[in-house]
Design a protein around this motif. Structure first.
Motif, PDB file in Angstrom:
ATOM      1  N   UNK A 159     -62.488  29.771 -26.694  1.00 33.81           N
ATOM      2  CA  UNK A 159     -61.769  30.867 -26.052  1.00 33.81           C
ATOM      3  C   UNK A 159     -61.511  32.010 -27.027  1.00 33.81           C
ATOM      4  N   UNK A 160     -61.246  31.690 -28.279  1.00 32.61           N
ATOM      5  CA  UNK A 160     -61.086  32.749 -29.284  1.00 32.61           C
ATOM      6  C   UNK A 160     -62.390  33.519 -29.477  1.00 32.61           C
ATOM      7  N   UNK A 161     -63.499  32.787 -29.543  1.00 32.63           N
ATOM      8  CA  UNK A 161     -64.800  33.443 -29.671  1.00 32.63           C
ATOM      9  C   UNK A 161     -65.094  34.306 -28.447  1.00 32.63           C
ATOM     10  N   UNK A 162     -64.737  33.791 -27.251  1.00 28.28           N
ATOM     11  CA  UNK A 162     -64.948  34.576 -26.034  1.00 28.28           C
ATOM     12  C   UNK A 162     -64.098  35.845 -26.046  1.00 28.28           C
ATOM     13  N   UNK A 163     -62.870  35.741 -26.553  1.00 25.57           N
ATOM     14  CA  UNK A 163     -62.002  36.917 -26.614  1.00 25.57           C
ATOM     15  C   UNK A 163     -62.590  37.997 -27.521  1.00 25.57           C
ATOM     16  N   UNK A 164     -63.292  37.571 -28.567  1.00 30.57           N
ATOM     17  CA  UNK A 164     -63.863  38.529 -29.521  1.00 30.57           C
ATOM     18  C   UNK A 164     -65.221  39.068 -29.072  1.00 30.57           C
ATOM     19  N   UNK A 165     -66.021  38.237 -28.407  1.00 27.03           N
ATOM     20  CA  UNK A 165     -67.410  38.600 -28.158  1.00 27.03           C
ATOM     21  C   UNK A 165     -67.765  38.810 -26.692  1.00 27.03           C
TER      22      UNK A 165
ATOM     23  N   UNK B 226     -71.417  32.533 -16.446  1.00 26.67           N
ATOM     24  CA  UNK B 226     -72.397  32.122 -17.449  1.00 26.67           C
ATOM     25  C   UNK B 226     -71.717  31.847 -18.786  1.00 26.67           C
ATOM     26  N   UNK B 227     -70.729  32.675 -19.130  1.00 28.79           N
ATOM     27  CA  UNK B 227     -69.980  32.470 -20.378  1.00 28.79           C
ATOM     28  C   UNK B 227     -69.050  31.267 -20.236  1.00 28.79           C
ATOM     29  N   UNK B 228     -68.335  31.192 -19.122  1.00 27.43           N
ATOM     30  CA  UNK B 228     -67.445  30.059 -18.904  1.00 27.43           C
ATOM     31  C   UNK B 228     -68.191  28.747 -18.823  1.00 27.43           C
ATOM     32  N   UNK B 229     -69.385  28.781 -18.221  1.00 28.00           N
ATOM     33  CA  UNK B 229     -70.189  27.568 -18.127  1.00 28.00           C
ATOM     34  C   UNK B 229     -70.626  27.057 -19.489  1.00 28.00           C
ATOM     35  N   UNK B 230     -70.894  27.976 -20.413  1.00 32.66           N
ATOM     36  CA  UNK B 230     -71.241  27.555 -21.772  1.00 32.66           C
ATOM     37  C   UNK B 230     -70.067  26.835 -22.423  1.00 32.66           C
ATOM     38  N   UNK B 231     -68.852  27.340 -22.238  1.00 33.36           N
ATOM     39  CA  UNK B 231     -67.670  26.723 -22.847  1.00 33.36           C
ATOM     40  C   UNK B 231     -67.415  25.328 -22.266  1.00 33.36           C
ATOM     41  N   UNK B 232     -67.457  25.203 -20.946  1.00 33.47           N
ATOM     42  CA  UNK B 232     -67.220  23.897 -20.349  1.00 33.47           C
ATOM     43  C   UNK B 232     -68.380  22.945 -20.632  1.00 33.47           C
ATOM     44  N   UNK B 233     -69.588  23.486 -20.776  1.00 34.44           N
ATOM     45  CA  UNK B 233     -70.734  22.645 -21.119  1.00 34.44           C
ATOM     46  C   UNK B 233     -70.606  22.029 -22.495  1.00 34.44           C
ATOM     47  N   UNK B 234     -70.069  22.800 -23.447  1.00 33.63           N
ATOM     48  CA  UNK B 234     -69.853  22.261 -24.789  1.00 33.63           C
ATOM     49  C   UNK B 234     -68.830  21.126 -24.746  1.00 33.63           C
ATOM     50  N   UNK B 235     -67.787  21.302 -23.942  1.00 34.19           N
ATOM     51  CA  UNK B 235     -66.796  20.230 -23.791  1.00 34.19           C
ATOM     52  C   UNK B 235     -67.437  18.981 -23.201  1.00 34.19           C
ATOM     53  N   UNK B 236     -68.308  19.177 -22.215  1.00 34.92           N
ATOM     54  CA  UNK B 236     -68.992  18.036 -21.602  1.00 34.92           C
ATOM     55  C   UNK B 236     -69.893  17.335 -22.614  1.00 34.92           C
ATOM     56  N   UNK B 237     -70.543  18.114 -23.487  1.00 38.23           N
ATOM     57  CA  UNK B 237     -71.414  17.523 -24.505  1.00 38.23           C
ATOM     58  C   UNK B 237     -70.614  16.685 -25.494  1.00 38.23           C
TER      59      UNK B 237
ATOM     60  N   UNK C 206     -73.291  44.157 -17.288  1.00 34.55           N
ATOM     61  CA  UNK C 206     -72.745  44.709 -16.046  1.00 34.55           C
ATOM     62  C   UNK C 206     -73.416  46.035 -15.706  1.00 34.55           C
ATOM     63  N   UNK C 207     -73.756  46.204 -14.431  1.00 38.70           N
ATOM     64  CA  UNK C 207     -74.406  47.442 -13.997  1.00 38.70           C
ATOM     65  C   UNK C 207     -73.410  48.555 -13.710  1.00 38.70           C
ATOM     66  N   UNK C 208     -72.161  48.204 -13.444  1.00 34.47           N
ATOM     67  CA  UNK C 208     -71.134  49.207 -13.154  1.00 34.47           C
ATOM     68  C   UNK C 208     -69.840  48.829 -13.861  1.00 34.47           C
ATOM     69  N   UNK C 209     -68.950  49.800 -14.114  1.00 35.21           N
ATOM     70  CA  UNK C 209     -67.646  49.472 -14.718  1.00 35.21           C
ATOM     71  C   UNK C 209     -66.831  48.512 -13.864  1.00 35.21           C
ATOM     72  N   UNK C 210     -66.948  48.613 -12.530  1.00 35.46           N
ATOM     73  CA  UNK C 210     -66.188  47.705 -11.658  1.00 35.46           C
ATOM     74  C   UNK C 210     -66.614  46.267 -11.873  1.00 35.46           C
ATOM     75  N   UNK C 211     -67.928  46.023 -11.982  1.00 34.20           N
ATOM     76  CA  UNK C 211     -68.426  44.666 -12.224  1.00 34.20           C
ATOM     77  C   UNK C 211     -67.901  44.142 -13.550  1.00 34.20           C
ATOM     78  N   UNK C 212     -67.881  44.994 -14.580  1.00 31.29           N
ATOM     79  CA  UNK C 212     -67.377  44.582 -15.897  1.00 31.29           C
ATOM     80  C   UNK C 212     -65.900  44.219 -15.828  1.00 31.29           C
ATOM     81  N   UNK C 213     -65.109  45.025 -15.110  1.00 30.87           N
ATOM     82  CA  UNK C 213     -63.673  44.747 -15.006  1.00 30.87           C
ATOM     83  C   UNK C 213     -63.423  43.435 -14.255  1.00 30.87           C
ATOM     84  N   UNK C 214     -64.143  43.228 -13.156  1.00 31.83           N
ATOM     85  CA  UNK C 214     -63.970  42.002 -12.386  1.00 31.83           C
ATOM     86  C   UNK C 214     -64.418  40.770 -13.172  1.00 31.83           C
ATOM     87  N   UNK C 215     -65.487  40.919 -13.945  1.00 33.03           N
ATOM     88  CA  UNK C 215     -65.956  39.801 -14.774  1.00 33.03           C
ATOM     89  C   UNK C 215     -64.912  39.435 -15.820  1.00 33.03           C
ATOM     90  N   UNK C 216     -64.269  40.442 -16.403  1.00 34.73           N
ATOM     91  CA  UNK C 216     -63.210  40.166 -17.391  1.00 34.73           C
ATOM     92  C   UNK C 216     -62.035  39.440 -16.736  1.00 34.73           C
TER      93      UNK C 216
END
Length: 445
Positions: free
Chosen positions: A103-109, A52-63, A118-128
């Motif tokens: 990407x800088x904004x994503x690194x910060x936020x 969802x976060x990556x899609x926002x970044x690539x969507x802005x590039x497409x726009x 994320x419902x579990x720490x494992x999901x959060x780690x895998x998402x990162x």
């Protein structure tokens, strides 16, 4: 080309590769989700959160790229090589800059967003891990989207489509190998899907660069232009920024509406969740037809074509848009008729809700297609700010508050869904009145 401008066949020749490319872009996300689904629900949740976060970044590039392809088309119409090269290089610079800032904004936020969702720490780690690997996709797409915009603006819409024909199989093959750790490679799980997407994006960028070097290498070089680089870049950004803002506004308003839908009953929410992707994918037919028409209008404006030529061309484009809308309506009808087979385990209430959407689905493509013709034509004439205002205010002053009100009042779900149609009706007068004023015909480049 006739004295009245390009014919319907010219629009069709440009529109069909753009349509298939858009559908393949949607299909890539579906394929990645299907590959990761074998790892379990938690892995799928991690991918969905990061995507969802990556899609926002690539969507802005497409726009930004959609705005760039209009400027390229205008420059292509003028026949000035310096202007064409400047449009490409400015678009590339803006895309790369947007990718780095994103990407800088994503690194910060992004970490906070992931931890909150994320419902579990494992999901959060895998998402990162997924998002870290996906940063390569963003950088590669910054280049690939710029190249695609240039080729689209020059009328070569097939090459960007061909690049996806090559990239999608590469994505699948590399993702499978990296996800499961075949051929002695480490099993990377969710991150493997992101790296597969990164490899395919790099392959796509390489293919487009290779083609452009063979067909028009001079565009890739830096030369002395008609205006200073900083001034050309400022003009380019002033044109493309409203297009990017329109995309961001649409993304956020759709997300807000999706959150509001959660206040409906489970069956009503499920029906909206099931039909929305179909509406988006089928709608690419009309949207790509309108984009192709907009590119050709920009080329005609660059050639300083007479207003009569522009009017004659738009009449043909509108007739084609009606045919495209009818085709989309037929697809919507087919989806409803086949819903028993596509979703054979739905509850009766969910199935009834899907059928209640049918009248809206049959009418929606027609005003939506006409508005798209107006929007892309106005953008071709440089009126990107006005188009942005129509989209933004119809979303935030009408659709979002109306959705909140209907959900709060516990209105029938078909009323909530019909807001998609009513939003197009709200946009209809300002779009068409602005177009009929004809100021866009006097744009000078």
């Amino acid at each position: 080309m006739s004295r009245t401008g390009p014919g319907v066949s010219a629009i069709l020749a440009m529109a069909w590769p753009m349509t298939l490319r858009a559908m393949m872009l949607h299909g890539t996300v579906v394929i990645d989700a299907w590959l990761v689904a074998g790892l379990g629900e938690e892995a799928l949740a991690a991918m969905g959160l990061a995507a969802a976060i990556g899609g926002m970044l690539t969507g802005i590039l497409l726009a930004f790229s959609n705005g760039t392809q209009i400027l390229v088309a205008q420059s292509f119409g003028t026949g000035r090589r310096e202007a064409l090269r400047a449009a490409f290089l400015c678009g590339l610079a803006i895309n790369v800059g947007a990718a780095v800032l994103g990407l800088l904004a994503a690194a910060l936020l992004a970490g906070r967003v992931i931890d909150a969702g994320a419902h579990t720490p494992w999901i959060a780690d895998e998402a990162r891990r997924y998002l870290l690997a996906f940063s390569l996709v963003v950088l590669a797409e910054a280049v690939a989207q710029s190249l695609s915009a240039h080729l689209n603006g020059c009328g070569e819409t097939r090459r960007p489509f061909y690049s996806y024909l090559i990239a999608v199989p590469v994505n699948v093959a590399v993702s499978v190998v990296l996800i499961h750790g075949w051929f002695g490679l480490p099993a990377m799980g969710v991150a493997g899907a992101a790296l597969g997407s990164a490899v395919s994006a790099l392959v796509r960028a390489w293919y487009l660069v290779h083609h452009l070097r063979r067909s028009d290498a001079a565009v890739l070089g830096v030369g002395r232009g008609d205006t200073p680089p900083w001034q050309a870049l400022r003009r380019h950004l002033a044109f493309t920024l409203p297009v990017a803002v329109t995309f961001v506004s649409a993304t956020f308003s759709n997300s807000v509406c999706a959150l509001l839908y959660a206040g409906l009953s489970v069956t009503d929410f499920a029906a909206l969740t099931l039909i929305s992707p179909w509406v988006q994918v089928a709608g690419t037919v009309g949207m790509c037809w309108a984009q192709a028409a907009g590119i050709l209008v920009a080329q005609l404006l660059g050639r300083r074509s007479d207003p009569e030529v522009l009017d004659a061309f738009l009449r043909r484009a509108w007739k084609g848009a009606i045919v495209a809308a009818a085709a989309v309506a037929c697809v919507h009808l087919g989806i409803c008729l086949a819903s028993d087979r596509i979703y054979d385990d739905l509850q009766p209430a969910t199935r009834a809700a899907l059928w209640s959407f049918l009248p809206v689905l049959l009418v929606l493509p027609f005003p939506k297609g006409s508005n798209a013709i107006c929007g892309n034509t106005l953008r071709a004439g440089g009126d990107t700010v006005h188009v942005m205002h129509i989209f933004v205010w119809s979303q935030w002053l009408f659709r979002v508050p109306a959705t909140a009100a209907l959900v709060w009042l516990d209105a029938p779900v078909v009323w909530v869904f019909s807001l998609m149609l009513i939003e197009e009706i709200v946009k209809f007068p300002p779009f068409h009145l602005r177009l009929m004023r004809g100021r866009w015909k006097r744009a000078a480049f």
